[in-house]
Design a protein around this motif. Structure first.
Motif, PDB file in Angstrom:
ATOM      1  N   ASP A  29       7.286 -55.005 -17.792  1.00 36.49           N
ATOM      2  CA  ASP A  29       8.591 -54.440 -18.154  1.00 36.49           C
ATOM      3  C   ASP A  29       9.356 -53.991 -16.917  1.00 36.49           C
ATOM      4  O   ASP A  29      10.533 -54.312 -16.753  1.00 36.49           O
ATOM      5  N   LYS A  30       8.686 -53.250 -16.053  1.00 39.46           N
ATOM      6  CA  LYS A  30       9.331 -52.767 -14.825  1.00 39.46           C
ATOM      7  C   LYS A  30       9.733 -53.921 -13.915  1.00 39.46           C
ATOM      8  O   LYS A  30      10.824 -53.930 -13.344  1.00 39.46           O
ATOM      9  N   PHE A  82      12.785 -55.776 -15.361  1.00 35.47           N
ATOM     10  CA  PHE A  82      13.998 -54.973 -15.324  1.00 35.47           C
ATOM     11  C   PHE A  82      14.546 -54.858 -13.905  1.00 35.47           C
ATOM     12  O   PHE A  82      15.731 -55.041 -13.672  1.00 35.47           O
ATOM     13  N   TYR A  83      13.674 -54.559 -12.940  1.00 30.74           N
ATOM     14  CA  TYR A  83      14.157 -54.356 -11.579  1.00 30.74           C
ATOM     15  C   TYR A  83      14.474 -55.658 -10.853  1.00 30.74           C
ATOM     16  O   TYR A  83      15.318 -55.678  -9.964  1.00 30.74           O
ATOM     17  N   GLY A  96      17.049 -57.506 -14.390  1.00 27.35           N
ATOM     18  CA  GLY A  96      17.847 -56.721 -15.328  1.00 27.35           C
ATOM     19  C   GLY A  96      17.535 -57.028 -16.780  1.00 27.35           C
ATOM     20  O   GLY A  96      18.342 -56.733 -17.657  1.00 27.35           O
ATOM     21  N   ILE A  97      16.353 -57.596 -17.047  1.00 26.61           N
ATOM     22  CA  ILE A  97      15.946 -57.952 -18.403  1.00 26.61           C
ATOM     23  C   ILE A  97      15.358 -56.719 -19.084  1.00 26.61           C
ATOM     24  O   ILE A  97      14.460 -56.076 -18.548  1.00 26.61           O
ATOM     25  N   LYS A  98      15.841 -56.412 -20.292  1.00 31.11           N
ATOM     26  CA  LYS A  98      15.373 -55.228 -21.009  1.00 31.11           C
ATOM     27  C   LYS A  98      14.428 -55.605 -22.136  1.00 31.11           C
ATOM     28  O   LYS A  98      14.594 -56.624 -22.786  1.00 31.11           O
ATOM     29  N   ARG A  99      13.450 -54.738 -22.351  1.00 32.39           N
ATOM     30  CA  ARG A  99      12.538 -54.893 -23.477  1.00 32.39           C
ATOM     31  C   ARG A  99      13.219 -54.299 -24.702  1.00 32.39           C
ATOM     32  O   ARG A  99      13.696 -53.183 -24.687  1.00 32.39           O
ATOM     33  N   LYS A 100      13.234 -55.039 -25.795  1.00 35.01           N
ATOM     34  CA  LYS A 100      13.872 -54.578 -27.018  1.00 35.01           C
ATOM     35  C   LYS A 100      12.883 -54.096 -28.063  1.00 35.01           C
ATOM     36  O   LYS A 100      13.249 -53.326 -28.939  1.00 35.01           O
ATOM     37  N   ARG A 105       5.570 -58.012 -26.523  1.00 34.66           N
ATOM     38  CA  ARG A 105       6.888 -57.494 -26.181  1.00 34.66           C
ATOM     39  C   ARG A 105       7.947 -58.520 -26.553  1.00 34.66           C
ATOM     40  O   ARG A 105       7.700 -59.716 -26.503  1.00 34.66           O
ATOM     41  N   TYR A 121      11.745 -59.477 -25.255  1.00 33.93           N
ATOM     42  CA  TYR A 121      12.731 -59.261 -24.205  1.00 33.93           C
ATOM     43  C   TYR A 121      14.033 -59.952 -24.573  1.00 33.93           C
ATOM     44  O   TYR A 121      14.033 -61.000 -25.217  1.00 33.93           O
TER      45      TYR A 121
END
Length: 87
Positions: free
Chosen positions: A22-23, A26-27, A30-34, A41, A43
């Motif tokens: 997840d980290k 995202f970093y 810029g992909i977010k877990r929904k 997970r 994404y």
């Protein structure tokens, strides 16, 4: 034709080290877990970066189970995956 050129893609993935994944996603992109359920997970990506996200998930030790345009379909597939593991 759909209204937006940036169509959503939901990616259902399995990973033993999900919090690190997840980290990382995202970093780096810029992909977010929904959604999260145990080691699964979902994404949110768009149609243009979908393939890069899948490559990064697999590179980081994850496994992509399904890609869909709706989160409802991913949750349905997730439910069937859970039932398979119980039987």
């Amino acid at each position: 034709m759909k209204g937006s050129i940036y169509r959503k893609r939901y990616i259902l993935a399995y990973s033993e080290n999900g919090d690190e994944l997840d980290k990382y996603l995202f970093y780096s992109m810029g992909i977010k877990r929904k959604y999260r359920y145990k080691n699964y997970r979902i994404y949110l990506a768009n149609q243009f970066n979908r393939n890069n996200v899948i490559k990064k998930i697999e590179y980081h030790g994850g496994r992509v189970e399904y890609v869909s345009g709706t989160i409802k379909k991913c949750k349905k597939i997730l439910g069937s995956e859970i039932i398979k593991t119980l039987n």
